[in-house]
Design an enzyme around this catalytic site. Sequence first.
Site, PDB file in Angstrom:
ATOM      1  N   GLY A  17       0.777  -1.200  -0.128  1.00 61.00           N
ATOM      2  CA  GLY A  17      -0.105   0.182   0.021  1.00 61.00           C
ATOM      3  C   GLY A  17       0.886   1.200  -0.164  1.00 61.00           C
ATOM      4  O   GLY A  17       2.059   1.360   0.037  1.00 61.00           O
ATOM      5  N   ASP A  63      -4.137 -12.634   1.834  1.00 67.37           N
ATOM      6  CA  ASP A  63      -5.189 -11.901   2.618  1.00 67.37           C
ATOM      7  C   ASP A  63      -5.058 -12.593   4.040  1.00 67.37           C
ATOM      8  O   ASP A  63      -5.405 -13.712   4.457  1.00 67.37           O
ATOM      9  CB  ASP A  63      -6.557 -12.236   2.190  1.00 67.37           C
ATOM     10  CG  ASP A  63      -7.659 -11.448   2.639  1.00 67.37           C
ATOM     11  OD1 ASP A  63      -7.463 -10.863   3.733  1.00 67.37           O
ATOM     12  OD2 ASP A  63      -8.678 -11.240   2.344  1.00 67.37           O
ATOM     13  N   VAL A  64      -4.568 -11.653   4.828  1.00 71.98           N
ATOM     14  CA  VAL A  64      -4.311 -11.961   6.432  1.00 71.98           C
ATOM     15  C   VAL A  64      -5.774 -12.398   7.072  1.00 71.98           C
ATOM     16  O   VAL A  64      -5.490 -13.213   8.005  1.00 71.98           O
ATOM     17  CB  VAL A  64      -3.652 -10.891   7.059  1.00 71.98           C
ATOM     18  CG1 VAL A  64      -2.291 -10.726   6.854  1.00 71.98           C
ATOM     19  CG2 VAL A  64      -4.351  -9.621   7.242  1.00 71.98           C
ATOM     20  N   LEU A  68      -2.321 -16.769   8.365  1.00 69.86           N
ATOM     21  CA  LEU A  68      -1.255 -16.639   7.735  1.00 69.86           C
ATOM     22  C   LEU A  68      -0.094 -17.448   8.403  1.00 69.86           C
ATOM     23  O   LEU A  68      -0.271 -17.797   9.892  1.00 69.86           O
ATOM     24  CB  LEU A  68      -0.560 -15.246   7.903  1.00 69.86           C
ATOM     25  CG  LEU A  68      -0.074 -14.483   9.038  1.00 69.86           C
ATOM     26  CD1 LEU A  68       0.440 -13.101   8.603  1.00 69.86           C
ATOM     27  CD2 LEU A  68      -1.261 -14.160   9.996  1.00 69.86           C
ATOM     28  N   TYR A 152     -14.861   1.412   9.229  1.00 69.75           N
ATOM     29  CA  TYR A 152     -13.277   1.529   9.405  1.00 69.75           C
ATOM     30  C   TYR A 152     -12.898   1.829  10.911  1.00 69.75           C
ATOM     31  O   TYR A 152     -12.118   1.472  11.705  1.00 69.75           O
ATOM     32  CB  TYR A 152     -12.873   2.668   8.517  1.00 69.75           C
ATOM     33  CG  TYR A 152     -11.255   2.936   8.617  1.00 69.75           C
ATOM     34  CD1 TYR A 152     -10.366   1.935   8.289  1.00 69.75           C
ATOM     35  CD2 TYR A 152     -10.824   4.194   8.672  1.00 69.75           C
ATOM     36  CE1 TYR A 152      -8.916   2.055   8.141  1.00 69.75           C
ATOM     37  CE2 TYR A 152      -9.363   4.525   8.719  1.00 69.75           C
ATOM     38  CZ  TYR A 152      -8.631   3.308   8.516  1.00 69.75           C
ATOM     39  OH  TYR A 152      -7.227   3.580   8.499  1.00 69.75           O
ATOM     40  N   LYS A 156     -10.741  -0.309  13.531  1.00 68.07           N
ATOM     41  CA  LYS A 156      -9.492   0.060  14.047  1.00 68.07           C
ATOM     42  C   LYS A 156      -9.562   0.042  15.701  1.00 68.07           C
ATOM     43  O   LYS A 156      -8.697  -0.213  16.463  1.00 68.07           O
ATOM     44  CB  LYS A 156      -9.166   1.372  13.593  1.00 68.07           C
ATOM     45  CG  LYS A 156      -8.636   0.967  12.024  1.00 68.07           C
ATOM     46  CD  LYS A 156      -7.506   0.440  12.077  1.00 68.07           C
ATOM     47  CE  LYS A 156      -6.813   0.616  10.665  1.00 68.07           C
ATOM     48  NZ  LYS A 156      -5.303  -0.443  10.388  1.00 68.07           N
ATOM     49  N   ARG A 193      -8.888  10.501  -1.799  1.00 72.99           N
ATOM     50  CA  ARG A 193      -8.779  11.344  -0.710  1.00 72.99           C
ATOM     51  C   ARG A 193      -8.510  12.834  -1.163  1.00 72.99           C
ATOM     52  O   ARG A 193      -8.121  12.967  -2.495  1.00 72.99           O
ATOM     53  CB  ARG A 193      -7.592  10.623   0.061  1.00 72.99           C
ATOM     54  CG  ARG A 193      -7.829   9.587   0.739  1.00 72.99           C
ATOM     55  CD  ARG A 193      -6.500   9.122   1.645  1.00 72.99           C
ATOM     56  NE  ARG A 193      -6.012   8.038   1.139  1.00 72.99           N
ATOM     57  CZ  ARG A 193      -5.323   7.033   1.829  1.00 72.99           C
ATOM     58  NH1 ARG A 193      -5.056   7.352   3.184  1.00 72.99           N
ATOM     59  NH2 ARG A 193      -4.362   6.262   1.303  1.00 72.99           N
TER      60      ARG A 193
END
Length: 348
Positions: A17, A63-64, A68, A152, A156, A193
């Site tokens: 990213g 994809d975690v 993994l 989101y 988090k 953004r």
Amino acid sequence: MQSGSRLKRALITGGAGFLGSHLCESLLNHGYDVICMDNLLTGAAKNITHLQAHRGFSFIQNDVTNGLSIDGPLDAVLHFASPASPRDYLQFPLATLKVGSLGTEATLDLAESKGARYLLASTSEVYGDPLVNPQPESYWGNVNPVSPRGVYDEAKRFAESMTMAYHRYHGMDTRIVRIFNTYGPRMRPNDGRVVSNFIVQACKSEPLTIYGDGSQTRSFCYVDDTVEGILRVLFQDSDKTIEERTDKSNFLYTPASAEQKASIHNPINLGNPHELQVKDLAKMVLRMTGSNSRIEHLSLPVDDPKVRRPDITIAKKLLGWRPTFDIEAGLAKTIDHFKARLLEPLAS
Ligand code: UDP
């Protein structure tokens, strides 16, 4: 900055990213072997192309949230995987929730099994639409869990909670950085953004899209400063012994204080405290690009925070860190990057 010489092999999830790829590069420059893991949902292989030739670098597409495993020792696990732009997490709400919950658990389990230090990339979004400005780490936030952007914020917040639980329950050496708006090269031109949108729109002579009246504020930190802060948090020696970290009898009895205790294991804000109204950012981008684009006002997204500004007292005190790029210097570098990208064939 300390070199972090005791830590030599790191896993970075979300390493392809925008921020993750800069971190991979910095850790390689500090002599680490870096395993970059990414499912390429919002990351991009081209962000790490230049690292592929590096002897210490490897990439695993995974994809975690599906689990993994990594062969061999690991000294540090940095969990940066997640859609991070509002446009992305509104498009991928379930993936966002899963990577913040299942992905955090999987990466914490891996770090625990390897005895590795763990660093979680959290966000200023944990403060939601804040009723306190600037936001110190001790502020609990004002989040609407059922609004579209709640996916989101709550992912988090859960990730932070789980990280602290592993720290307290398992005595793990964990760290949490709350990253405020960061910008710079390798942002996707179409990631939605405000900085990337305005620069790309200005360069293409398209209208700059201000959501609402543009009086909402953000505080923008150039990526090199953010990465420096993250590495300082990672490299800082632990301020607690394992025995102190696993003293379970103390969990509920830690005296509450208005100011959060400055500890490397508690969340730390990383951001640039220079606060700007979005309409002033638009004017600045127009001036710096020399664009003749006009301004177009569009409706404000649901629950768009009205203000955001980090209180970085703890980062200054604990890490001796503060941003060094002012907004004009950072924007100049970012504008150069986007101008070059827009000349590439099939720029998106
Ligand atoms: N914004 C805007 N025009 C755009 C994109 C964003 O006015 O083209 C506004 C958005 O409503 C928010 C601020 O700019 O108030 C920052 O948005 P961004 O998506 O960059 O990040 P956020 O801080 O909301 O996560």
